[in-house]
Write a protein that holds these residues in place. Structure first.
Motif, PDB file in Angstrom:
ATOM      1  N   UNK A  36     -66.657 -35.690  -2.132  1.00 50.92           N
ATOM      2  CA  UNK A  36     -66.213 -35.090  -3.395  1.00 50.92           C
ATOM      3  C   UNK A  36     -67.163 -35.441  -4.531  1.00 50.92           C
ATOM      4  N   UNK A  37     -67.168 -34.652  -5.583  1.00 51.51           N
ATOM      5  CA  UNK A  37     -67.994 -34.965  -6.754  1.00 51.51           C
ATOM      6  C   UNK A  37     -67.550 -36.284  -7.385  1.00 51.51           C
ATOM      7  N   UNK A  69     -67.675 -38.145 -13.176  1.00 52.80           N
ATOM      8  CA  UNK A  69     -68.370 -37.430 -14.249  1.00 52.80           C
ATOM      9  C   UNK A  69     -68.582 -35.966 -13.923  1.00 52.80           C
ATOM     10  N   UNK A  70     -68.926 -35.682 -12.672  1.00 56.88           N
ATOM     11  CA  UNK A  70     -69.140 -34.284 -12.278  1.00 56.88           C
ATOM     12  C   UNK A  70     -67.827 -33.515 -12.215  1.00 56.88           C
ATOM     13  N   UNK A  71     -66.753 -34.197 -11.890  1.00 61.29           N
ATOM     14  CA  UNK A  71     -65.445 -33.526 -11.928  1.00 61.29           C
ATOM     15  C   UNK A  71     -65.147 -33.046 -13.348  1.00 61.29           C
ATOM     16  N   UNK A  72     -65.437 -33.897 -14.324  1.00 63.97           N
ATOM     17  CA  UNK A  72     -65.224 -33.513 -15.721  1.00 63.97           C
ATOM     18  C   UNK A  72     -66.166 -32.387 -16.114  1.00 63.97           C
ATOM     19  N   UNK A  73     -67.402 -32.434 -15.651  1.00 67.43           N
ATOM     20  CA  UNK A  73     -68.354 -31.364 -15.955  1.00 67.43           C
ATOM     21  C   UNK A  73     -67.896 -30.033 -15.350  1.00 67.43           C
ATOM     22  N   UNK A  74     -67.412 -30.068 -14.105  1.00 68.99           N
ATOM     23  CA  UNK A  74     -66.898 -28.841 -13.480  1.00 68.99           C
ATOM     24  C   UNK A  74     -65.725 -28.292 -14.280  1.00 68.99           C
ATOM     25  N   UNK A  95     -60.375 -22.781  -9.815  1.00 68.77           N
ATOM     26  CA  UNK A  95     -61.671 -22.496  -9.205  1.00 68.77           C
ATOM     27  C   UNK A  95     -61.789 -23.233  -7.870  1.00 68.77           C
ATOM     28  N   UNK A  96     -62.187 -22.496  -6.852  1.00 63.11           N
ATOM     29  CA  UNK A  96     -62.340 -23.029  -5.496  1.00 63.11           C
ATOM     30  C   UNK A  96     -63.586 -23.908  -5.425  1.00 63.11           C
ATOM     31  N   UNK A 116     -59.648 -27.452  -5.289  1.00 66.47           N
ATOM     32  CA  UNK A 116     -59.840 -26.782  -6.579  1.00 66.47           C
ATOM     33  C   UNK A 116     -60.275 -27.811  -7.614  1.00 66.47           C
ATOM     34  N   UNK A 117     -60.760 -27.313  -8.729  1.00 67.24           N
ATOM     35  CA  UNK A 117     -61.133 -28.220  -9.815  1.00 67.24           C
ATOM     36  C   UNK A 117     -59.916 -29.013 -10.266  1.00 67.24           C
ATOM     37  N   UNK A 118     -58.761 -28.364 -10.409  1.00 69.11           N
ATOM     38  CA  UNK A 118     -57.549 -29.058 -10.862  1.00 69.11           C
ATOM     39  C   UNK A 118     -57.129 -30.155  -9.892  1.00 69.11           C
ATOM     40  N   UNK A 119     -57.273 -29.916  -8.604  1.00 65.12           N
ATOM     41  CA  UNK A 119     -56.903 -30.937  -7.620  1.00 65.12           C
ATOM     42  C   UNK A 119     -57.879 -32.109  -7.663  1.00 65.12           C
TER      43      UNK A 119
END
Length: 131
Positions: free
Chosen positions: A82-83, A86-91, A99-100, A114-117
């Motif tokens: 997984x990202x 920091x990259x999760x926040x950027x996504x 978003x898938x 998904x981004x939310x998950x």
């Protein structure tokens, strides 16, 4: 998704990872349908490196786009990676919660999320209201 997988796999080969030898590739589809990719770029001063997801986002923004609609991340690992936080926040900055995001290994394993998950309770622009 095949285009994203191909782009992420190809750019992963260009990763600059002489310290960890852990190459990561990421590709995203912008709202226009264009695909942007990025790879991790390490630095001997570890905190100064750049993640693959951040590189793909930077390429998208440099091209004048600000919304992503799908993400694919690939690394050589026993399980999909997984990202980072920091990259999760950027996504989340550039993509809606639904978003898938496909996380993959070079051996073919995939995990779809998904981004939310990946980032529940994300800090967003609504938190800045009134500032």
């Amino acid at each position: 998704m095949t285009d994203l997988k191909t782009a992420a796999s190809a750019v992963r080969e260009n990763a600059y990872a002489p310290y960890s030898n852990f190459k990561v590739g990421a590709a995203l589809r912008a709202a226009s349908g264009r695909i942007f990719s990025g790879c991790n770029v390490e630095n001997v001063a570890y905190p100064e490196g750049t993640c693959a997801e951040a590189g793909a986002i930077a390429a998208m923004v440099a091209a004048g786009e600000t919304e992503l609609t799908e993400v694919y991340v690939i690394a050589e690992s026993p399980a999909p990676v997984p990202p980072c936080g920091g990259c999760r926040q950027k996504l989340a900055e550039f993509g809606k919660g639904e978003v898938k995001v496909t996380l993959a290994t070079t051996s073919g394993a995939e995990q779809v999320t998904t981004i939310a998950a990946l980032l529940p309770g994300a800090f967003g622009s609504a938190h800045m209201a009134g500032v």
